[in-house]
Design a protein around this motif. Sequence first.
Motif, PDB file in Angstrom:
ATOM      1  N   GLY A 282      16.935   9.204  95.869  1.00  0.00           N
ATOM      2  CA  GLY A 282      17.397   8.861  94.535  1.00  0.00           C
ATOM      3  C   GLY A 282      18.859   9.095  94.253  1.00  0.00           C
ATOM      4  O   GLY A 282      19.333   8.808  93.154  1.00  0.00           O
ATOM      5  N   GLU A 283      19.627   9.573  95.235  1.00  0.00           N
ATOM      6  CA  GLU A 283      21.008   9.969  94.956  1.00  0.00           C
ATOM      7  C   GLU A 283      21.929   8.787  94.675  1.00  0.00           C
ATOM      8  O   GLU A 283      22.899   8.908  93.929  1.00  0.00           O
ATOM      9  N   ARG A 284      21.632   7.629  95.239  1.00  0.00           N
ATOM     10  CA  ARG A 284      22.570   6.521  95.066  1.00  0.00           C
ATOM     11  C   ARG A 284      22.607   6.011  93.630  1.00  0.00           C
ATOM     12  O   ARG A 284      23.659   5.602  93.137  1.00  0.00           O
ATOM     13  N   ALA A 285      21.477   6.032  92.952  1.00  0.00           N
ATOM     14  CA  ALA A 285      21.486   5.621  91.545  1.00  0.00           C
ATOM     15  C   ALA A 285      22.321   6.582  90.709  1.00  0.00           C
ATOM     16  O   ALA A 285      23.004   6.181  89.760  1.00  0.00           O
ATOM     17  N   VAL A 286      22.275   7.874  91.076  1.00  0.00           N
ATOM     18  CA  VAL A 286      23.072   8.873  90.354  1.00  0.00           C
ATOM     19  C   VAL A 286      24.558   8.598  90.543  1.00  0.00           C
ATOM     20  O   VAL A 286      25.361   8.708  89.606  1.00  0.00           O
ATOM     21  N   LEU A 287      24.932   8.188  91.759  1.00  0.00           N
ATOM     22  CA  LEU A 287      26.344   8.016  92.097  1.00  0.00           C
ATOM     23  C   LEU A 287      26.884   6.637  91.766  1.00  0.00           C
ATOM     24  O   LEU A 287      28.108   6.465  91.639  1.00  0.00           O
ATOM     25  N   GLU A 288      26.008   5.636  91.628  1.00  0.00           N
ATOM     26  CA  GLU A 288      26.465   4.253  91.560  1.00  0.00           C
ATOM     27  C   GLU A 288      25.997   3.517  90.320  1.00  0.00           C
ATOM     28  O   GLU A 288      25.488   2.408  90.385  1.00  0.00           O
ATOM     29  N   GLY A 289      26.131   4.148  89.169  1.00  0.00           N
ATOM     30  CA  GLY A 289      25.903   3.425  87.924  1.00  0.00           C
ATOM     31  C   GLY A 289      24.564   3.639  87.270  1.00  0.00           C
ATOM     32  O   GLY A 289      24.292   3.059  86.215  1.00  0.00           O
ATOM     33  N   GLY A 290      23.692   4.457  87.863  1.00  0.00           N
ATOM     34  CA  GLY A 290      22.444   4.811  87.207  1.00  0.00           C
ATOM     35  C   GLY A 290      21.328   3.810  87.331  1.00  0.00           C
ATOM     36  O   GLY A 290      20.323   3.913  86.616  1.00  0.00           O
TER      37      GLY A 290
END
Length: 330
Positions: A282-290
């Motif tokens: 789930g980290e990419r959503a945190v880093l890339e715009g939600g």
Amino acid sequence: MRVETQVTSVSWIPSEAVTGMMKTGFEVGLGHYDEPPPDILTDVEGMRVGGKFRFANQMRAWAEFDESGKVVSHGVDGGCLMGISKVHVGPFGATFTNVKLPEIRADRELGDGWIRLTQTAGGRTSVPLPRKINRAPFVRLQSPLVWTTLSITLYADGLAEGKLVGASPFPRHWVYDADGTLDSKAGTTDFATWMSQDMDTPWGASDSPVIVTAAETALERELSSKIMRGGRKPRIRRLEAGEVLILQGEPDDRLFLLLDGVVAIDVDGKAITELGPGAVIGERAVLEGGRRTSTVTAVTPIRVAEADAASIDRLALEDLATGHRSESVQ
């Protein structure tokens, strides 16, 4: 030419793995959970004496090949190292030595330029454990058996590979390669099925198949410790096979630690990979715009710990995303 290698499985009980009434027993001291084993095995006997695992299956194998690639001799050694069981009730405590069963070594398999050898090792705790079974008298005081079945394939060209090919549905089984490095894991634990075990074991009717997944990264193991022990207790969720944990395109900023089971990752409907226990998702959503960049679906029943991304260092999440990016995860 002589070819040799070794493989070791270490089996342990993680927190949150026990379900039902037995969970209460663990919480009051009639059983105990284990800390995760290390990334690198250096002293297996020391771990056993210190009660750091439930049992280990050590397998070493060698073969001599002639110039044509034919096996002229071979051998297997190693076996089971049973751990200890600890019981604490109030101020009182006791330690019990567990019971080892004889190793089972299946007949060799031979192919063109290769030989495969197999070893099953395991046993049971010596502490009585009341449980239901499917035939008269319908209650048994003995604990169910635990085991792993390892195979080693040796090749005339010098290559060798060790694998976990069968295991009891409980506890957690980790597999280490010839260098003692964590290599793979059993993807699932099933406490309820294990507790109902009657004769479906390698010493009775048959072995049990096992889903094996690659080990997660060292960074994921570090993050998993922070998620489970770093502050606010995470929410534990359970999903059945086929349920969607993450849906591509949805707004979301939660992190998930996969505690048990296997999930499939797909992007735009295309299968990308599968992940097993220990994966942080789930980290990419945190880093890339939600917004989620992939869909994550349970392949087996799963348990996940849901964490607040704000509790995890952003640089660590960026490092994790870099490792995941090649797989297009989340």
